[in-house]
Design a protein around this motif. Structure first.
Motif, mmCIF file in Angstrom:
data_model
loop_
_atom_site.group_PDB
_atom_site.id
_atom_site.type_symbol
_atom_site.label_atom_id
_atom_site.label_comp_id
_atom_site.label_asym_id
_atom_site.label_seq_id
_atom_site.Cartn_x
_atom_site.Cartn_y
_atom_site.Cartn_z
ATOM 1 N N LEU A 1 29.125 36.645 31.144
ATOM 2 C CA LEU A 1 29.047 38.107 31.172
ATOM 3 C C LEU A 1 28.673 38.617 32.557
ATOM 4 N N MET A 2 27.791 37.902 33.215
ATOM 5 C CA MET A 2 27.402 38.299 34.571
ATOM 6 C C MET A 2 28.586 38.160 35.529
ATOM 7 N N GLN A 3 29.383 37.108 35.360
ATOM 8 C CA GLN A 3 30.555 36.924 36.210
ATOM 9 C C GLN A 3 31.602 38.005 35.942
ATOM 10 N N ILE A 4 31.760 38.388 34.692
ATOM 11 C CA ILE A 4 32.680 39.478 34.358
ATOM 12 C C ILE A 4 32.193 40.786 34.977
ATOM 13 N N LEU A 5 30.899 41.032 34.922
ATOM 14 C CA LEU A 5 30.333 42.229 35.541
ATOM 15 C C LEU A 5 30.550 42.213 37.049
ATOM 16 N N LEU A 6 30.396 41.048 37.686
ATOM 17 C CA LEU A 6 30.667 40.940 39.117
ATOM 18 C C LEU A 6 32.140 41.219 39.420
ATOM 19 N N LEU A 7 33.028 40.756 38.546
ATOM 20 C CA LEU A 7 34.453 41.018 38.720
ATOM 21 C C LEU A 7 34.744 42.517 38.621
ATOM 22 N N VAL A 8 34.149 43.177 37.650
ATOM 23 C CA VAL A 8 34.336 44.625 37.501
ATOM 24 C C VAL A 8 33.807 45.361 38.729
ATOM 25 N N LEU A 9 32.662 44.948 39.239
ATOM 26 C CA LEU A 9 32.109 45.566 40.448
ATOM 27 C C LEU A 9 33.028 45.349 41.645
ATOM 28 N N ASP A 10 33.643 44.165 41.739
ATOM 29 C CA ASP A 10 34.594 43.902 42.823
ATOM 30 C C ASP A 10 35.813 44.816 42.728
ATOM 31 N N VAL A 11 36.309 45.030 41.515
ATOM 32 C CA VAL A 11 37.476 45.895 41.321
ATOM 33 C C VAL A 11 37.125 47.337 41.692
ATOM 34 N N VAL A 12 35.977 47.819 41.269
ATOM 35 C CA VAL A 12 35.551 49.183 41.613
ATOM 36 C C VAL A 12 35.382 49.308 43.127
ATOM 37 N N TRP A 13 34.794 48.286 43.749
ATOM 38 C CA TRP A 13 34.627 48.297 45.204
ATOM 39 C C TRP A 13 35.985 48.392 45.892
ATOM 40 N N PHE A 14 36.970 47.639 45.405
ATOM 41 C CA PHE A 14 38.319 47.685 45.967
ATOM 42 C C PHE A 14 38.928 49.070 45.815
ATOM 43 N N PHE A 15 38.779 49.687 44.643
ATOM 44 C CA PHE A 15 39.322 51.026 44.424
ATOM 45 C C PHE A 15 38.676 52.046 45.357
ATOM 46 N N VAL A 16 37.367 51.962 45.534
ATOM 47 C CA VAL A 16 36.664 52.892 46.425
ATOM 48 C C VAL A 16 37.152 52.698 47.857
ATOM 49 N N LEU A 17 37.267 51.451 48.281
ATOM 50 C CA LEU A 17 37.730 51.175 49.632
ATOM 51 C C LEU A 17 39.162 51.670 49.833
ATOM 52 N N ALA A 18 40.031 51.456 48.856
ATOM 53 C CA ALA A 18 41.415 51.933 48.942
ATOM 54 C C ALA A 18 41.460 53.455 49.022
ATOM 55 N N GLN A 19 40.618 54.121 48.243
ATOM 56 C CA GLN A 19 40.603 55.585 48.248
ATOM 57 C C GLN A 19 40.082 56.125 49.582
ATOM 58 N N VAL A 20 39.091 55.466 50.163
ATOM 59 C CA VAL A 20 38.550 55.899 51.452
ATOM 60 C C VAL A 20 39.610 55.740 52.545
ATOM 61 N N ILE A 21 40.259 54.587 52.584
ATOM 62 C CA ILE A 21 41.286 54.354 53.598
ATOM 63 C C ILE A 21 42.446 55.325 53.414
ATOM 64 N N MET A 22 42.827 55.542 52.172
ATOM 65 C CA MET A 22 43.931 56.465 51.910
ATOM 66 C C MET A 22 43.557 57.893 52.309
ATOM 67 N N SER A 23 42.307 58.299 52.086
ATOM 68 C CA SER A 23 41.894 59.652 52.478
ATOM 69 C C SER A 23 41.939 59.808 53.999
ATOM 70 N N TRP A 24 41.569 58.765 54.737
ATOM 71 C CA TRP A 24 41.679 58.828 56.193
ATOM 72 C C TRP A 24 43.136 58.960 56.615
ATOM 73 N N LEU A 25 44.011 58.178 55.990
ATOM 74 C CA LEU A 25 45.428 58.229 56.348
ATOM 75 C C LEU A 25 46.043 59.582 56.015
ATOM 76 N N VAL A 26 45.590 60.204 54.934
ATOM 77 C CA VAL A 26 46.082 61.540 54.595
ATOM 78 C C VAL A 26 45.554 62.563 55.606
ATOM 79 N N GLN A 27 44.287 62.454 55.987
ATOM 80 C CA GLN A 27 43.709 63.401 56.938
ATOM 81 C C GLN A 27 44.351 63.300 58.317
ATOM 82 N N PHE A 28 44.715 62.084 58.728
ATOM 83 C CA PHE A 28 45.357 61.893 60.032
ATOM 84 C C PHE A 28 46.878 62.011 59.948
ATOM 85 N N GLU A 29 47.360 62.491 58.807
ATOM 86 C CA GLU A 29 48.771 62.766 58.564
ATOM 87 C C GLU A 29 49.668 61.551 58.737
#
Length: 94
Positions: free
Chosen positions: A4-32
């Motif tokens: 269960l702890m490993q599954i929770l770590l996996l979920v945290l990794d996926v959320v971290w990836f989504f946040v990082l993707a959204q941050v990078i994408m927001s920069w790319l949108v702002q810089f056109e």
């Protein structure tokens, strides 16, 4: 319990990836580099927004306005890092 702890770590990794993707994408949108009028870009952007908004909303209510800067993703990444440390240090206690 370790699984269960490993599954929770996996979920945290996926959320971290989504946040990082959204941050990078927001920069790319702002810089056109990316244009939200393109259908695939808009679909990815709106999908990330729908996934992350339930996580961001409580933090945005707590953080004061910072003059156009949004520190919410940074707070989420720090919380994820802290949770990963806590879980990794206590995984063998269960």
């Amino acid at each position: 319990m370790g699984s269960l702890m490993q599954i929770l770590l996996l979920v945290l990794d996926v959320v971290w990836f989504f946040v990082l993707a959204q941050v990078i994408m927001s920069w790319l949108v702002q810089f056109e580099v990316l244009n939200l009028r393109q259908p695939i870009v808009y679909q990815i952007w709106s999908g990330l927004q729908r996934i992350l908004e339930p996580i961001y909303a409580p933090i945005r209510r707590i953080l004061p306005p910072m003059g156009g800067l949004d520190f919410t993703p940074l707070v989420v990444i720090l919380v994820i890092a802290a949770l990963r440390i806590i879980i990794r240090n206590n995984i063998y206690a269960f």
